[in-house]
Design an enzyme around this catalytic site. Structure first.
Site, PDB file in Angstrom:
ATOM      1  N   SER A 128       0.833  -1.196   0.000  1.00  0.00           N
ATOM      2  CA  SER A 128       0.000   0.000   0.000  1.00  0.00           C
ATOM      3  C   SER A 128       0.878   1.261   0.000  1.00  0.00           C
ATOM      4  CB  SER A 128      -0.964  -0.046   1.193  1.00  0.00           C
ATOM      5  OG  SER A 128      -1.958   0.928   1.085  1.00  0.00           O
ATOM      6  N   ASP A 284      -8.550  -5.248  -5.690  1.00  0.00           N
ATOM      7  CA  ASP A 284      -8.203  -4.033  -4.944  1.00  0.00           C
ATOM      8  C   ASP A 284      -8.897  -2.834  -5.589  1.00  0.00           C
ATOM      9  OD1 ASP A 284      -7.000  -1.934  -3.557  1.00  0.00           O
ATOM     10  OD2 ASP A 284      -4.982  -2.773  -3.715  1.00  0.00           O
ATOM     11  N   HIS A 313      -8.121  -4.899  -1.131  1.00  0.00           N
ATOM     12  CA  HIS A 313      -6.801  -4.382  -0.750  1.00  0.00           C
ATOM     13  C   HIS A 313      -6.148  -5.256   0.312  1.00  0.00           C
ATOM     14  CE1 HIS A 313      -3.784  -1.259  -0.641  1.00  0.00           C
ATOM     15  NE2 HIS A 313      -3.976  -1.021   0.648  1.00  0.00           N
TER      16      HIS A 313
END
Length: 338
Positions: A128, A284, A313
């Site tokens: 991320s 995601d 995610h």
């Protein structure tokens, strides 16, 4: 207790001028290391933190049988600015309006050099916002990074991703406690609750909710309980000023937005010398497979390996998800071995 050495500390950076203007007064960078630095100082993996994460929260991925092996590598986890441990908007007077991903990476490079005497990096691994930092490491220091492992991240924050972030920022700004410039008179409890609910709709996929995995896998009795215990409670522990500052860092993420590349993203990607492993999650909603696919064509040595999962995610941080964890470990170990 672990079977390998673990150290942690705080690196004093002094007054740190940032690229968009302003100074982080008495800047401090918290860190944790796992494993032992070898004599050649060439077994280093940098593992930057993601949004709101701290080094302890990310250490689940470190272990002899895990994603990053501390018996082979010296793993350095630097805490991103405004994560609650390093200097941030909630604990630093006159904190700059925008602290970029590049600001974080330049501070991390100083930590590596000045504390550990390390310049060359075997790999930067991140998830991320940590993946955004990994991409920046490879672009800012193309001659120093051998591999960049980008898990659910991108070289530039996509427009759709920025729409999500704008919603979070506007929610915080709508709080009666908001003073402007990312600061609050008190923690905005109602706004943080709304913040968590917005995040819950993006952090996991539509397929996750359709399959009711919050109930069958995570054990919540119903959706309302899941939203309260997993999302409201998590963000209630955060400082709104830090959430705001890190969301701006994320919004402005772009490996080319600097004097090196002048906003030319293809040129920035082409300048990367590292082998880049791109691992987006198939479902995601932030960092789409298509974004990484578009980046891939400009990389000298890139590989795209999407994570098959309906966990959105969360597939890129798969603690407790056996199939996703096995896929991630195999891909990362293969990358590190070549």
């Amino acid at each position: 207790m672990t079977s390998w050495p673990v150290q942690e500390g705080v690196f004093e950076l002094g007054d740190l001028r940032v690229e968009r203007g302003g100074v982080i007064r008495g800047a401090r960078l918290a860190w944790q290391t796992h494993g032992t630095l070898n004599a050649e100082r060439d077994n280093v993996i940098v593992y930057p933190t993601s949004y709101t994460a701290t080094h302890d929260g990310q250490s689940w991925a470190v272990g002899p049988d895990m994603v990053l092996d501390p018996e082979k590598y010296f793993i350095v986890i630097p805490d991103m600015f405004s994560n609650g441990l390093s200097s941030g908007a909630a604990n630093t007077p006159d904190y700059p309006e925008v602290v970029t991903v590049r600001d974080n990476v330049l501070a991390q490079a100083r930590l590596l050099e000045e504390v550990f005497g390390v310049r060359n990096i075997a790999a930067v691994y991140g998830f991320s916002m940590g993946a955004m930092q990994a991409y920046h490491w490879a672009a800012v220091f193309p001659d120093r990074v051998e591999r960049a492992i980008v898990v659910c991240g991108s070289a530039r924050t996509a427009l759709h991703n920025r729409v999500f972030l704008s919603g979070l920022l506007r929610t915080l700004e709508a709080a009666p406690e908001y003073l402007g410039h990312g600061q609050f008179s008190a923690e905005p409890v109602a706004a943080l609750k709304a913040f968590g609910h917005i995040y819950a709709g993006w952090g996991l996929s539509q397929d996750f909710y359709r399959a009711e995995l919050f109930r069958t896998v995570l054990g919540a009795p119903d959706l309302d309980t899941f939203l309260k215990t997993d999302w409201e409670a998590g963000f209630a522990r955060c400082h709104a000023a830090d959430l705001y500052a890190q969301a701006l860092t994320w919004t402005h993420g772009d490996i080319s937005a600097n004097d090196l590349y002048g906003g030319d993203l293809p040129r920035a990607l082409a300048a990367i010398q590292a082998r880049v492993l791109l691992m987006p999650g198939e479902t995601d909603l932030y960092f789409r497979v298509a974004d990484n696919a578009a980046e891939l064509e400009h990389l000298k040595a890139g590989e795209l390996k999407p994570i098959p999962s309906i966990w959105g995610h969360r597939a890129g941080s798969p603690a407790g998800l056996p199939a996703e964890l096995a896929f991630l470990k195999e891909a990362v170990h293969e990358c590190l071995a070549t």
